[in-house]
Design a protein around this motif. Structure first.
Motif, PDB file in Angstrom:
ATOM      1  N   GLN A 286     -12.678  36.716  24.478  1.00  0.00           N
ATOM      2  CA  GLN A 286     -12.902  37.669  25.567  1.00  0.00           C
ATOM      3  C   GLN A 286     -13.806  37.073  26.645  1.00  0.00           C
ATOM      4  N   LYS A 287     -14.790  36.281  26.223  1.00  0.00           N
ATOM      5  CA  LYS A 287     -15.642  35.603  27.197  1.00  0.00           C
ATOM      6  C   LYS A 287     -14.809  34.719  28.110  1.00  0.00           C
ATOM      7  N   ALA A 305      -6.687  27.223  29.399  1.00  0.00           N
ATOM      8  CA  ALA A 305      -7.896  27.849  28.849  1.00  0.00           C
ATOM      9  C   ALA A 305      -8.467  28.893  29.790  1.00  0.00           C
ATOM     10  N   TRP A 306      -8.167  28.761  31.081  1.00  0.00           N
ATOM     11  CA  TRP A 306      -8.687  29.688  32.080  1.00  0.00           C
ATOM     12  C   TRP A 306      -7.730  30.836  32.376  1.00  0.00           C
ATOM     13  N   THR A 307      -6.543  30.798  31.788  1.00  0.00           N
ATOM     14  CA  THR A 307      -5.541  31.809  32.130  1.00  0.00           C
ATOM     15  C   THR A 307      -4.943  32.442  30.879  1.00  0.00           C
ATOM     16  N   PRO A 310      -6.514  32.198  26.147  1.00  0.00           N
ATOM     17  CA  PRO A 310      -7.368  33.136  25.408  1.00  0.00           C
ATOM     18  C   PRO A 310      -6.685  34.465  25.131  1.00  0.00           C
ATOM     19  N   HIS A 311      -5.819  34.894  26.030  1.00  0.00           N
ATOM     20  CA  HIS A 311      -5.091  36.149  25.783  1.00  0.00           C
ATOM     21  C   HIS A 311      -4.118  35.983  24.620  1.00  0.00           C
ATOM     22  N   LEU A 312      -3.460  34.839  24.528  1.00  0.00           N
ATOM     23  CA  LEU A 312      -2.563  34.606  23.402  1.00  0.00           C
ATOM     24  C   LEU A 312      -3.334  34.619  22.088  1.00  0.00           C
ATOM     25  N   HIS A 313      -4.507  34.017  22.074  1.00  0.00           N
ATOM     26  CA  HIS A 313      -5.310  34.018  20.850  1.00  0.00           C
ATOM     27  C   HIS A 313      -5.845  35.418  20.530  1.00  0.00           C
ATOM     28  N   LEU A 314      -6.187  36.184  21.567  1.00  0.00           N
ATOM     29  CA  LEU A 314      -6.610  37.563  21.318  1.00  0.00           C
ATOM     30  C   LEU A 314      -5.468  38.360  20.698  1.00  0.00           C
ATOM     31  N   CYS A 315      -4.260  38.105  21.138  1.00  0.00           N
ATOM     32  CA  CYS A 315      -3.089  38.746  20.546  1.00  0.00           C
ATOM     33  C   CYS A 315      -3.029  38.440  19.049  1.00  0.00           C
ATOM     34  N   GLU A 328      -0.420  43.491  21.539  1.00  0.00           N
ATOM     35  CA  GLU A 328       0.686  43.421  22.494  1.00  0.00           C
ATOM     36  C   GLU A 328       0.181  43.384  23.927  1.00  0.00           C
ATOM     37  N   LEU A 329      -0.887  44.125  24.211  1.00  0.00           N
ATOM     38  CA  LEU A 329      -1.445  44.128  25.565  1.00  0.00           C
ATOM     39  C   LEU A 329      -1.831  42.709  25.986  1.00  0.00           C
ATOM     40  N   HIS A 330      -2.527  42.008  25.106  1.00  0.00           N
ATOM     41  CA  HIS A 330      -2.968  40.661  25.471  1.00  0.00           C
ATOM     42  C   HIS A 330      -1.801  39.687  25.542  1.00  0.00           C
ATOM     43  N   ASN A 331      -0.777  39.908  24.751  1.00  0.00           N
ATOM     44  CA  ASN A 331       0.401  39.055  24.875  1.00  0.00           C
ATOM     45  C   ASN A 331       1.094  39.285  26.213  1.00  0.00           C
ATOM     46  N   GLU A 332       1.102  40.545  26.673  1.00  0.00           N
ATOM     47  CA  GLU A 332       1.710  40.842  27.971  1.00  0.00           C
ATOM     48  C   GLU A 332       0.918  40.199  29.111  1.00  0.00           C
ATOM     49  N   ILE A 333      -0.405  40.193  28.979  1.00  0.00           N
ATOM     50  CA  ILE A 333      -1.216  39.525  30.008  1.00  0.00           C
ATOM     51  C   ILE A 333      -0.930  38.028  30.001  1.00  0.00           C
ATOM     52  N   ALA A 334      -0.837  37.443  28.805  1.00  0.00           N
ATOM     53  CA  ALA A 334      -0.492  36.030  28.713  1.00  0.00           C
ATOM     54  C   ALA A 334       0.876  35.772  29.341  1.00  0.00           C
ATOM     55  N   TYR A 335       1.807  36.687  29.152  1.00  0.00           N
ATOM     56  CA  TYR A 335       3.161  36.558  29.705  1.00  0.00           C
ATOM     57  C   TYR A 335       3.151  36.509  31.229  1.00  0.00           C
TER      58      TYR A 335
END
Length: 361
Positions: A286-287, A305-307, A310-315, A328-335
């Motif tokens: 999250q940081k 790492a800047w885009t 981290p969202h994929l790992h949060l997923c 799923e939310l974080h995967n969508e942001i990664a998408y």
């Protein structure tokens, strides 16, 4: 309008040289080619673009060769490229505009150097280089290997990018040069220590690499960007040496050289993810998502790492904890950042299948 000399050192570059030189049309007023021993059609290709082709006996010293090329130039500004570099058309047109408008008091123009790309040609790794310098300033190259152009004065930033399209396999040439210098008890500058450590790491000599990274950091004379990178790479070495405690400690040493950067934070997050310490992993990932765009940094930038990373790992973390909606939310942001990455697409299909199963119940 300023005038520009393109200065290059080449050897056996028949595969890429035409593309490189074609990309500087209407930008370079003079092209200086220094050939260090080609046995292919490099000089023949160069001769179709310029008459200024010089032979130089290779002496295992890149700075010497680049300074020789600079010494042959006659125009207001000096531009340097490697044969597997080029300006893509949009950047070439921006460079033409810069040439028309550049204040002649500028000593150096820093430009992004795009080093790696994903399947959709999005930049994944980049850094910045002093790419165009005023000839009258007399700037010189230093260093036999991984040479650096030492500049000062009025330095400006440009968004005109040089694109690297490496077409040759990596060799142990640079490592051998450093090892020869080491065997002859030559004195190493801080920069030499850092880049020798890099070569050792890249060739799997991790324990010796750590020694040279420590010697580099102990000088306290390295560039901030190189000190940060040394800590990241030393952590990689400790991982290969199966010393995870020192790996983590070394990554935290990056904080001695500036604010937390996403490259370090994602490594720390993944460290805790591998230990199944998911709440700690989430904290660090999250940081990384809160940092925004990387600015004021000339070193290597890992854009993933800047885009999206981290969202994929949060997923992954939230999915392992059973929090499917957050996952799923974080995967969508990664998408949004990376709509073609196989892992992200796999996750989209996974969540779509979960919803179908829920509806079927």
């Amino acid at each position: 309008m300023i005038t520009i000399s393109l200065c290059m050192i080449v050897k056996n570059e028949e595969q890429s040289l035409h593309r490189c030189l074609h990309s500087v049309r209407e930008v370079a007023d003079e092209i200086i080619i220094v050939d260090t021993g080609s046995t292919d059609k490099t000089k023949e290709i160069a001769s179709s673009f310029t008459e200024f082709i010089y032979d130089l006996t290779w002496n295992d010293h890149f700075a010497e060769a680049r300074n020789f090329a600079f010494s042959k130039a006659t125009k207001d500004y000096l531009l340097w490229l490697d044969a597997d570099d080029e300006f893509e058309e949009a950047d070439r047109l921006k460079f033409k505009a810069l040439k028309d408008s550049l204040d002649p008091s500028v000593d150096s123009v820093m430009m992004p150097y795009h080093l790696a790309f994903d399947a959709d040609h999005n930049v994944t790794t980049s850094l910045k280089r002093n790419r165009l310098v005023r000839r009258a300033a007399g700037f010189r190259w230093e260093g036999p290997v991984h040479e650096v152009l030492i500049v000062s004065g009025n330095v400006i930033q440009s968004d005109i990018a040089v694109t690297h399209k490496k077409d040759k396999a990596y060799t142990d040439r640079n490592l051998r040069i450093y090892q020869k210098r080491e065997s002859e008890n030559e004195s190493f500058s801080p920069r030499d220590l850092y880049y020798f450590a890099n070569e050792l790491k890249d060739h799997g000599l991790h324990e010796k690499a750590v020694t040279y990274y420590e010697r580099f950091l102990a000088t306290k004379q390295g560039w901030r960007e190189d000190c940060f990178a040394a800590c990241l790479k030393m952590g990689y070495c400790y991982g290969n040496l199966m010393n995870r405690q020192m790996q983590l400690r070394t990554w935290f040493r990056t904080l001695l050289y500036g604010k937390p950067r996403a490259e370090m934070i994602c490594r720390v997050g993944n460290f805790f993810y591998e230990d199944n310490k998911l709440e700690l992993a989430i904290y660090w990932f999250q940081k990384a998502t809160s940092l925004g765009e990387p600015t004021d940094y000339a070193g290597v930038i890992d854009h993933a790492a800047w885009t999206w990373m981290p969202h994929l790992h949060l997923c992954l973390c939230y999915d392992r904890m059973g929090q499917k909606q957050k996952a799923e939310l974080h995967n969508e942001i990664a998408y949004v950042y990376n709509p073609t990455h196989p892992s992200i697409l796999h996750n989209k299909a996974y969540f779509a299948n979960l919803r179908r199963e829920e509806k079927a119940l």
